[in-house]
Enzyme design. Structure first.
Site, PDB file in Angstrom:
ATOM      1  N   GLU A   1       6.087  -2.309   0.331  1.00 13.13           N
ATOM      2  CA  GLU A   1       6.656  -1.860  -0.768  1.00 13.13           C
ATOM      3  C   GLU A   1       8.262  -1.822  -0.617  1.00 13.13           C
ATOM      4  O   GLU A   1       8.801  -1.330   0.692  1.00 13.13           O
ATOM      5  CB  GLU A   1       6.191  -0.453  -1.367  1.00 13.13           C
ATOM      6  CG  GLU A   1       4.858  -0.844  -2.041  1.00 13.13           C
ATOM      7  CD  GLU A   1       3.979   0.308  -2.504  1.00 13.13           C
ATOM      8  OE1 GLU A   1       3.393   0.197  -3.447  1.00 13.13           O
ATOM      9  OE2 GLU A   1       4.601   1.342  -2.500  1.00 13.13           O
TER      10      GLU A   1
ATOM     11  N   CYS B 230      15.714   0.035  -0.768  1.00 14.54           N
ATOM     12  CA  CYS B 230      14.783   0.564   0.265  1.00 14.54           C
ATOM     13  C   CYS B 230      13.858  -0.254   0.712  1.00 14.54           C
ATOM     14  O   CYS B 230      13.045  -0.650   0.153  1.00 14.54           O
ATOM     15  CB  CYS B 230      14.451   1.948  -0.519  1.00 14.54           C
ATOM     16  SG  CYS B 230      13.302   2.934   0.571  1.00 14.54           S
TER      17      CYS B 230
ATOM     18  N   CYS C  80       2.169   3.219   8.865  1.00 11.19           N
ATOM     19  CA  CYS C  80       3.018   3.997   9.850  1.00 11.19           C
ATOM     20  C   CYS C  80       2.013   4.819  10.767  1.00 11.19           C
ATOM     21  O   CYS C  80       0.945   5.296   9.996  1.00 11.19           O
ATOM     22  CB  CYS C  80       3.860   5.008   8.983  1.00 11.19           C
ATOM     23  SG  CYS C  80       5.242   5.765  10.051  1.00 11.19           S
TER      24      CYS C  80
ATOM     25  N   CYS D  56       3.210  11.696   9.167  1.00  7.03           N
ATOM     26  CA  CYS D  56       3.888  12.816   8.418  1.00  7.03           C
ATOM     27  C   CYS D  56       3.030  13.376   7.178  1.00  7.03           C
ATOM     28  O   CYS D  56       2.611  12.726   6.377  1.00  7.03           O
ATOM     29  CB  CYS D  56       5.562  12.471   8.086  1.00  7.03           C
ATOM     30  SG  CYS D  56       6.298  11.913   9.329  1.00  7.03           S
TER      31      CYS D  56
ATOM     32  N   CYS E 229       4.052  12.442   3.465  1.00 10.04           N
ATOM     33  CA  CYS E 229       4.086  11.167   3.185  1.00 10.04           C
ATOM     34  C   CYS E 229       3.208  10.346   2.848  1.00 10.04           C
ATOM     35  O   CYS E 229       2.314  10.322   3.708  1.00 10.04           O
ATOM     36  CB  CYS E 229       5.116  10.674   4.272  1.00 10.04           C
ATOM     37  SG  CYS E 229       5.139   8.812   4.168  1.00 10.04           S
TER      38      CYS E 229
ATOM     39  N   CYS F 178      11.081   8.912  -2.726  1.00 12.96           N
ATOM     40  CA  CYS F 178      10.900   9.188  -1.344  1.00 12.96           C
ATOM     41  C   CYS F 178       9.407   9.771  -0.959  1.00 12.96           C
ATOM     42  O   CYS F 178       9.107  10.744  -1.429  1.00 12.96           O
ATOM     43  CB  CYS F 178      12.084  10.068  -0.967  1.00 12.96           C
ATOM     44  SG  CYS F 178      12.610  10.253   0.735  1.00 12.96           S
TER      45      CYS F 178
HETATM   46  S1  SF4 Z   1       7.925   9.849   6.477  1.00 12.89           S
HETATM   47 FE1  SF4 Z   1       6.259   8.417   6.200  1.00 12.89          FE
HETATM   48  S2  SF4 Z   1       6.887   6.333   6.781  1.00 12.89           S
HETATM   49 FE2  SF4 Z   1       8.408   7.866   7.644  1.00 12.89          FE
HETATM   50  S3  SF4 Z   1       7.746   8.126   9.628  1.00 12.89           S
HETATM   51 FE3  SF4 Z   1       6.830   9.930   8.522  1.00 12.89          FE
HETATM   52  S4  SF4 Z   1       4.762   9.052   8.348  1.00 12.89           S
HETATM   53 FE4  SF4 Z   1       6.077   7.172   8.743  1.00 12.89          FE
END
Ligand code: SF4
Length: 356
Positions: A103, A116, A123, A127, A130, A348
């Site tokens: 995306e 963006c 990923c 995190c 996220c 975000c």
């Molecule tokens: S915020 Fe999301 S996309 Fe960015 S490094 Fe952490 S898990 Fe990965």
């Protein structure tokens, strides 16, 4: 085996011309009896004019185009789906040639048109706040796939708002510094006069904090901006939301960022999402202030957009104001970033390919 699968296999067997080295393209042209200077024209079609097929390369002979077509492939990224927010943000799902999707978001404000973009499919850093962090990392994007997102979002800016793209942030899906080579190569094309000719000062790469790679950016004396997703200025709290902190502690990041500053003269921007009752007290603000004193930096305070996978909530307006005011009173350069595109999950931390 059906015809589509067979055709895909043939297509995959060809070299992606945007990954081919210039000397290999020149050698190919010599081999087919073409002049090597045609390589320059092909480069221009691929990167400046974003050609999606060899057919478009009308200053090459039909025979040369056919030969290119036989030997190479162009794997363009395509917009599969577009979602528009009431605040004018546009989120796109980009289809990649191997069936994966990522995306990207166009964020219009009064003063900027920002793209963006994503750097990985999924990923690996997990995190906790996220949405992408809950997806498996499938693969890195190549430089052309990152570049194509910028080109397409730039077209959306022109077509929808008649304003050219002004900024690019690598804050979409993925950790850019774990796809270092391709991210830097995409920026080379974006900044090159033979590409989009944008200033590196208008580009920001955002990392969750990988000390070794931040130092490498310093060694490579990059000209673009660096942002670091901090979100907590003590290790114990940061460990809870960002597992990468266990191996890249605040002390290691501090050292790497100072190294980066010494080499580039660029101060980092700390991104700080304020989660209700987790990192939004004045004590948290004090810790953040202490940390900013150790690294030349500025701070973006960001509203949180809750995701279904996690329990975090956005803080309350007065707590956010007090937090920002505390830092400002201490002389920290602070920007408060209001959330954009919440209604279409484009804000975000919300990017994730939704399964239908
Ligand atoms: S915020 Fe999301 S996309 Fe960015 S490094 Fe952490 S898990 Fe990965």
């Amino acid at each position: 085996m059906n015809t589509v699968v067979t055709q895909n296999k043939v297509a995959q067997a060809k070299t992606d011309i945007r990954k081919a080295k210039p000397e290999n393209i020149k050698a190919f042209l010599t081999e087919i009896g073409e002049k090597p200077f045609r390589a320059k024209q092909i480069h221009e079609w691929l990167w400046k004019k974003s050609a999606r097929s060899f057919e478009e390369m009308t200053n090459l002979s039909k025979q040369t185009r056919d030969k290119l077509q036989e030997h190479f492939v162009i794997n363009p990224v395509a917009v599969q789906e577009e979602n528009r927010s009431s605040d004018r943000t546009i989120k796109s799902m980009f289809q990649l040639h191997d069936g994966h999707a990522v995306e990207g978001v166009l964020i219009p404000t009064d003063t900027r048109m920002t793209a963006c973009v994503s750097s990985q499919v999924g990923c690996s850093l997990s995190c906790k706040f996220c949405a992408t962090g809950y997806m498996e990392r499938k693969r890195n994007l190549d430089a052309a796939e990152i570049y194509d997102q910028v080109v397409m979002i730039s077209q959306q800016a022109e077509e929808n708002y008649q304003i050219p793209l002004s900024n690019i942030v690598y804050m979409g899906m993925g950790e850019p510094l774990l796809n270092y080579k391709n991210v830097l190569e995409s920026i080379e094309h974006i900044t090159s006069p033979k590409g989009l000719n944008m200033s590196p000062k208008r580009i920001t790469v955002s990392t969750a904090g990988i000390a070794k790679m931040i130092k490498k950016l310093g060694d490579d004396e990059v000209k673009f901006n660096l942002a670091l997703s901090l979100h907590a200025a003590n290790d114990q709290k940061r460990d809870q939301i960002m597992p990468i902190n266990e191996s890249n502690t605040l002390e290691a990041l501090q050292e790497a960022l100072n190294y980066f500053y010494d080499k580039t003269g660029n101060r980092v921007t700390f991104e700080y999402i304020v989660f209700y009752n987790f990192n939004d007290t004045l004590e948290d603000a004090r810790e953040l202030w202490e940390f900013t004193k150790r690294v030349p930096s500025k701070v973006n305070i960001i509203e949180y957009n809750p995701i279904k996978e996690a329990d975090f909530q956005n803080t309350e307006a007065d707590r956010l104001d007090q937090f920002a005011a505390f830092l400002e009173n201490k002389g920290v350069i602070v920007n408060v970033r209001r959330s954009r595109g919440k209604d279409i999950d484009a804000a975000c931390g919300q990017l994730a390919i939704k399964k239908k």
